[in-house]
Design a protein around this motif. Structure first.
Motif, PDB file in Angstrom:
ATOM      1  N   THR A  79      50.612  -1.262  16.137  1.00 12.26           N
ATOM      2  CA  THR A  79      49.715  -0.028  16.555  1.00 12.26           C
ATOM      3  C   THR A  79      49.245   0.939  15.600  1.00 12.26           C
ATOM      4  O   THR A  79      50.007   0.869  14.458  1.00 12.26           O
ATOM      5  CB  THR A  79      50.481   1.062  17.775  1.00 12.26           C
ATOM      6  N   PRO A  80      48.377   1.911  15.900  1.00 12.67           N
ATOM      7  CA  PRO A  80      47.973   2.749  14.772  1.00 12.67           C
ATOM      8  C   PRO A  80      49.180   3.660  14.266  1.00 12.67           C
ATOM      9  O   PRO A  80      49.218   4.129  13.243  1.00 12.67           O
ATOM     10  CB  PRO A  80      47.085   3.527  15.598  1.00 12.67           C
ATOM     11  N   LEU A  81      49.819   3.886  15.425  1.00 11.31           N
ATOM     12  CA  LEU A  81      51.253   4.928  15.116  1.00 11.31           C
ATOM     13  C   LEU A  81      52.214   4.265  14.020  1.00 11.31           C
ATOM     14  O   LEU A  81      52.766   4.765  12.965  1.00 11.31           O
ATOM     15  CB  LEU A  81      51.963   5.256  16.232  1.00 11.31           C
ATOM     16  N   HIS A  82      52.444   3.013  14.373  1.00 14.87           N
ATOM     17  CA  HIS A  82      53.199   2.197  13.129  1.00 14.87           C
ATOM     18  C   HIS A  82      52.565   2.404  11.867  1.00 14.87           C
ATOM     19  O   HIS A  82      53.571   2.574  10.871  1.00 14.87           O
ATOM     20  CB  HIS A  82      53.222   0.627  13.785  1.00 14.87           C
ATOM     21  N   TYR A  83      51.289   1.974  11.586  1.00 10.20           N
ATOM     22  CA  TYR A  83      50.686   2.225  10.282  1.00 10.20           C
ATOM     23  C   TYR A  83      50.897   3.606   9.784  1.00 10.20           C
ATOM     24  O   TYR A  83      51.156   3.546   8.409  1.00 10.20           O
ATOM     25  CB  TYR A  83      49.270   1.730  10.347  1.00 10.20           C
ATOM     26  N   LEU A  84      50.520   4.609  10.463  1.00 14.35           N
ATOM     27  CA  LEU A  84      50.803   5.991  10.269  1.00 14.35           C
ATOM     28  C   LEU A  84      52.220   6.294   9.742  1.00 14.35           C
ATOM     29  O   LEU A  84      52.448   6.986   8.556  1.00 14.35           O
ATOM     30  CB  LEU A  84      50.403   6.869  11.113  1.00 14.35           C
ATOM     31  N   ILE A  85      53.224   5.687  10.350  1.00  4.82           N
ATOM     32  CA  ILE A  85      54.695   5.909   9.989  1.00  4.82           C
ATOM     33  C   ILE A  85      55.060   5.438   8.624  1.00  4.82           C
ATOM     34  O   ILE A  85      55.490   6.034   7.834  1.00  4.82           O
ATOM     35  CB  ILE A  85      55.371   5.445  11.289  1.00  4.82           C
ATOM     36  N   PHE A  86      54.519   4.341   8.425  1.00  9.29           N
ATOM     37  CA  PHE A  86      54.596   3.755   7.283  1.00  9.29           C
ATOM     38  C   PHE A  86      54.029   3.900   6.167  1.00  9.29           C
ATOM     39  O   PHE A  86      54.576   4.265   5.014  1.00  9.29           O
ATOM     40  CB  PHE A  86      54.342   1.816   7.313  1.00  9.29           C
ATOM     41  N   ASP A  87      52.807   4.584   6.565  1.00 10.10           N
ATOM     42  CA  ASP A  87      51.945   5.180   5.129  1.00 10.10           C
ATOM     43  C   ASP A  87      52.622   6.378   4.603  1.00 10.10           C
ATOM     44  O   ASP A  87      52.835   6.835   3.391  1.00 10.10           O
ATOM     45  CB  ASP A  87      50.765   5.607   5.592  1.00 10.10           C
ATOM     46  N   GLU A  88      53.296   7.147   5.682  1.00 14.84           N
ATOM     47  CA  GLU A  88      54.094   8.470   5.504  1.00 14.84           C
ATOM     48  C   GLU A  88      55.211   8.107   4.698  1.00 14.84           C
ATOM     49  O   GLU A  88      55.685   8.809   3.831  1.00 14.84           O
ATOM     50  CB  GLU A  88      54.288   9.084   6.736  1.00 14.84           C
ATOM     51  N   LEU A  89      55.971   6.908   5.355  1.00 16.45           N
ATOM     52  CA  LEU A  89      57.263   6.603   4.602  1.00 16.45           C
ATOM     53  C   LEU A  89      56.997   6.297   3.086  1.00 16.45           C
ATOM     54  O   LEU A  89      57.757   6.653   2.159  1.00 16.45           O
ATOM     55  CB  LEU A  89      57.999   5.352   5.212  1.00 16.45           C
ATOM     56  N   GLN A  90      56.063   5.460   2.852  1.00 13.85           N
ATOM     57  CA  GLN A  90      55.695   5.015   1.726  1.00 13.85           C
ATOM     58  C   GLN A  90      55.272   6.014   0.711  1.00 13.85           C
ATOM     59  O   GLN A  90      55.719   6.029  -0.490  1.00 13.85           O
ATOM     60  CB  GLN A  90      54.458   3.948   1.627  1.00 13.85           C
ATOM     61  N   SER A  91      54.791   7.075   1.021  1.00 15.93           N
ATOM     62  CA  SER A  91      54.428   8.331   0.521  1.00 15.93           C
ATOM     63  C   SER A  91      55.772   9.108  -0.188  1.00 15.93           C
ATOM     64  O   SER A  91      55.459   9.831  -1.156  1.00 15.93           O
ATOM     65  CB  SER A  91      53.474   9.086   1.013  1.00 15.93           C
TER      66      SER A  91
END
Length: 784
Positions: A322-334
């Protein structure tokens, strides 16, 4: 031919084309629109409950070209099952257009499953210049929710949970533009007009943040070791940092899931390859639009907490979908240093054996003592759908759980009959199955029907499928077991005749239905438990027959289960029962026997107290694992056997002693030989290898005797034991050496998650043949 004449080829005609399959919500109509205009054809296209209807007017050659290109170049998520062309009178259209959907009582349309976010939407979501930058619900006709948000067909926005969101001008313009990727994308929305996300506390339900701020706060909490319930596509996940041992242990305690492996979500393939070994076929499964959990072999020293999948060589891995999954991982990686990667445990939000949570208020009530925080959104999930679970065994894909991403795609049966039946499955790993128009619609995974919430989910699923398929079954099919909730529910219905089907016949029929195999076959059906015609527990069966006739040719020699259900959770009890049967009073000096109440077990067996007879192959594997030095108590289904199988290092070993007698297949020689080797100190890896080779060799010999007895050359392998990758690989290869056709599961699980399909196929065949029940002959213990 007349059509070869030049005048006939250029003649202006009009045709009505009915296209059926997965053709709604997948960009099919805009593709038709653009293709028709490109070929300068007039007419229209519309969604109906029977499928997509196209009327075309123009030169016959151009209409022929249209049909060819339609089938060749159709949208990637569409699937054409049938295409019917009919000549009709000419009309004055002027141009080609898309018209509003038309409803009909006779539904033939297939609904697309839920699909992972596509590359185009993912690119837009990460583009700061795009108007949907960081929007958690971005989608188009090629991706996004489908099955889990639909109330009824046709698949139009008013019939989905998106009906309450009025599109803004920009979204409406996209929705109405046939040349746009979002034309009639029913969940189409943006931050101005669509669903939104927020984070709140558990208990007092205080809102902490919204939109991107909520995701930023969520990432901080996850990295601090907190447990967060995240509302997704088919339900909630419980998420926790997969590298944090203490956090994972805390999740296990709260969820009441002691040792059963948890699934991990990784941000991309590069990270997955640091965790597990991955071949091309497994990578294709992992990245497919269905985005299942794939069981993959762990690499040594992987950066995942031991508590995620303890004592297990495989790790369940999935990619974001889901888009939400990717947003969460982008934020975690940052928030992580460059040398660290984000990994999340993403497990179904429920207590063990309860249905997955789907509703905000339900999450607040059921997860208040499990999660620390809730990430919620306001797009309603209308039907629960757990993540699907698959693995690659013996060079083929094996479903462990078939659910999100695959449901409600049907299994196509070898009939065009419009007759409809409802099959209600078993007690464990329950699914239900409707037939309609020669197709079997297997539901998503419902689970074990052992509590009220699961029972309610079962009934909700039947009602939902009846609504979207618009069908009233002519028969209801259930298991023979009188204590199953599904059986009792079926018995309480009075709108259709009831047919009861034996558990292992349903396993066999499910595999045959997948292959559209109507001829008689031999069935090697192996599992843990199934109610037999004689009232005993079957599970190691050699059968012969088709959908309406069945013979029981042989079975493993039955023996008592000391303590009944307790022996499943304490497999040492089964080991004692097998040893007593094989050795009598003088038991071998095996280490596990030293502290066990052997006298009590003997008393249970002698007095036949709570010790039902079983021919179960699953119980035989459990006993072999314990005798060889393996697990004596289990915390999840088949744990002892799974660890026993994973102990195997080579299959280049000699079998143990065995005898391939019919109709009762003896276990005593195997148990005696195995126990003697264990007493001598033989390592468990070697004992496990020899036992697996023995079972494959024994089943090969028994099957060949059944072939000789019946003259049949087709063999069906089904039942939960065939989730054992070594046994499946060996027996399949052994049987094919004898030029036998071997049928194994390709579309549905070999475990009890597939038996509703078998029940459905049997019930439909009986209905079409005008029969009330299966003709059964027991060559083991006499005619029934």
């Amino acid at each position: 031919m007349i059509r070869d004449r030049p005048a006939e080829r250029t003649k202006i005609i009009r045709q009505r084309i009915l296209v059926n399959g997965i053709v709604q919500g997948v960009g099919f109509r805009p593709f038709v629109f653009n293709l028709a205009r490109q070929l300068q054809l007039s007419g229209f296209v519309t969604n109906t409950s029977q499928g997509v209807v196209i009327e075309l007017q123009g030169q016959r050659t151009l209409i022929d070209e249209f049909v060819q290109r339609l089938q060749k170049d159709k949208p990637p998520l569409s699937e054409i099952i049938s295409l019917q062309r009919t000549d009709i009178p000419l009309q004055d259209d002027g141009n080609f257009r898309i018209i509003a959907s038309v409803d009909s009582a006779d539904n033939q349309t297939l609904i697309s499953p839920d699909i992972a976010i596509c590359d185009d939407c993912l690119r837009e979501m990460r583009d700061p210049s795009d108007r949907r930058y960081r929007y958690p619900f971005i989608n188009c006709t090629n991706c996004g929710p489908r099955f889990t948000i639909i109330k009824r067909i046709p698949y139009d926005r008013p019939n989905t949970s998106m009906a309450e969101f009025a599109m803004c001008e920009a979204c409406q313009a996209e929705y109405e533009d046939p040349t746009n990727r979002r034309f009639h994308a029913q969940p189409n929305a943006c931050a101005r007009c669509g669903p939104h996300v927020w984070l709140e506390t558990v208990g007092d339900n205080k809102e902490l943040a919204r939109e991107q701020a909520a995701i930023e706060l969520l990432a901080r909490y996850l990295l601090d070791g907190k447990i967060v319930a995240i509302k997704g596509l088919g339900g909630f996940h419980l998420a926790v940092d997969a590298t944090n041992e203490q956090a994972v242990q805390r999740l296990r305690r709260r969820k009441n899931r002691e040792q059963k492996p948890l699934a991990v979500m990784a941000p991309d393939l590069a990270v997955v390859k640091k965790l597990v070994f991955l071949d091309a076929a497994e990578q294709e499964l992992l990245t497919a639009p269905q985005r299942p959990i794939v069981l993959l072999k762990k690499k040594p020293h992987l950066p995942v907490a031991e508590a995620v999948a303890p004592a297990n060589q495989r790790l369940g891995v999935m990619l974001p979908y889901t888009p939400l999954h990717y947003l969460i991982f982008d934020e975690l990686q940052s928030r992580l240093p460059e040398n660290k990667v984000p990994l999340l445990v993403m497990t179904s939000a429920n207590r063990s054996e309860e249905p997955i949570v789907i509703d905000n208020e339900e999450a607040r009530k059921r997860l208040f003592d499990i999660a620390d925080y809730l990430l919620l959104h306001n797009r309603a999930i209308l039907i629960r759908a757990d993540d699907s679970v698959v693995a690659r065994f013996a060079g083929q894909t094996v479903f462990i759980r078939r659910s999100r991403g695959y449901v409600p795609r049907p299994v196509f049966l070898n009939t065009q009959s419009k007759a409809s039946v409802l099959a209600v499955g078993g007690e464990l790993k329950n699914t239900v199955c409707f037939s309609k128009g020669g197709r079997a619609f297997l539901s998503q995974h419902i689970g074990d029907l052992e509590n009220l919430l699961a029972n309610q989910f079962f009934e909700e699923t039947i009602e939902h499928f009846a609504d979207i398929l618009q069908t009233t079954p002519q028969r209801i099919i259930c298991d023979l077991h009188p204590a199953y909730f599904s059986t009792q529910w079926a018995e309480s219905q009075n709108y259709a005749p009831l047919v009861k089907v034996q558990h292992h016949h349903a396993h066999m029929a499910a595999c045959m239905a997948e292959w559209q195999w109507d001829e008689p076959a031999i069935g090697v059906i192996l599992d843990g438990t199934g109610y037999g015609y004689d009232g005993t527990i079957w599970g190691g069966e050699i059968l012969a027959g088709d959908f309406t006739t069945l013979e029981r040719l042989a079975c493993f020699k039955p023996l008592p289960i000391p303590g009944g259900e307790a022996a499943i959770k304490e497999p040492w009890r089964m080991a004692v029962s097998y040893l007593l049967a094989a050795f009598g009073e003088a038991l071998p000096e095996l280490p596990f026997l030293k502290d066990k109440p052997i006298a009590l077990i003997r008393q249970l067996l002698e007095k036949k107290l709570n010790s039902p007879l079983t021919s179960s192959c699953g119980r035989l594997f459990d006993a072999a694992a314990v005798i060889s030095g393996g697990r004596q108590h289990i915390y999840y289904e088949a744990q002892a056997t799974i660890e026993f199988t994973q102990a195997v290092r080579t299959i280049d070993v000699a079998p143990l002693q065995f005898e391939a007698d019919l109709p009762y297949i003896p276990f005593e020689p195997i148990i005696r030989n195995l126990a003697e080797l264990a007493v001598e100190g033989t390592p468990i890896a070697l004992l496990a290898a020899r036992f697996h080779v023995t079972m494959a060799s024994l089943l090969e010999a028994v099957t060949l005797k059944a072939v000789q007895k019946t003259g049949l050359k087709t063999v069906v392998l089904s039942g939960g034991v065939f989730q054992n990758e070594i046994l499946l690989k060996l027996l399949n290869a052994f049987l094919q050496k004898h030029n036998l056709k071997v049928l194994t599961h390709r579309q549905t699980p070999p475990n009890d998650g597939g038996i509703s399909l078998g029940q459905c196929a049997i019930g439909l065949k009986l209905l079409l043949a005008g029969k009330e029940e299966v003709s059964f002959l027991d060559r083991v213990s006499g005619e029934v």
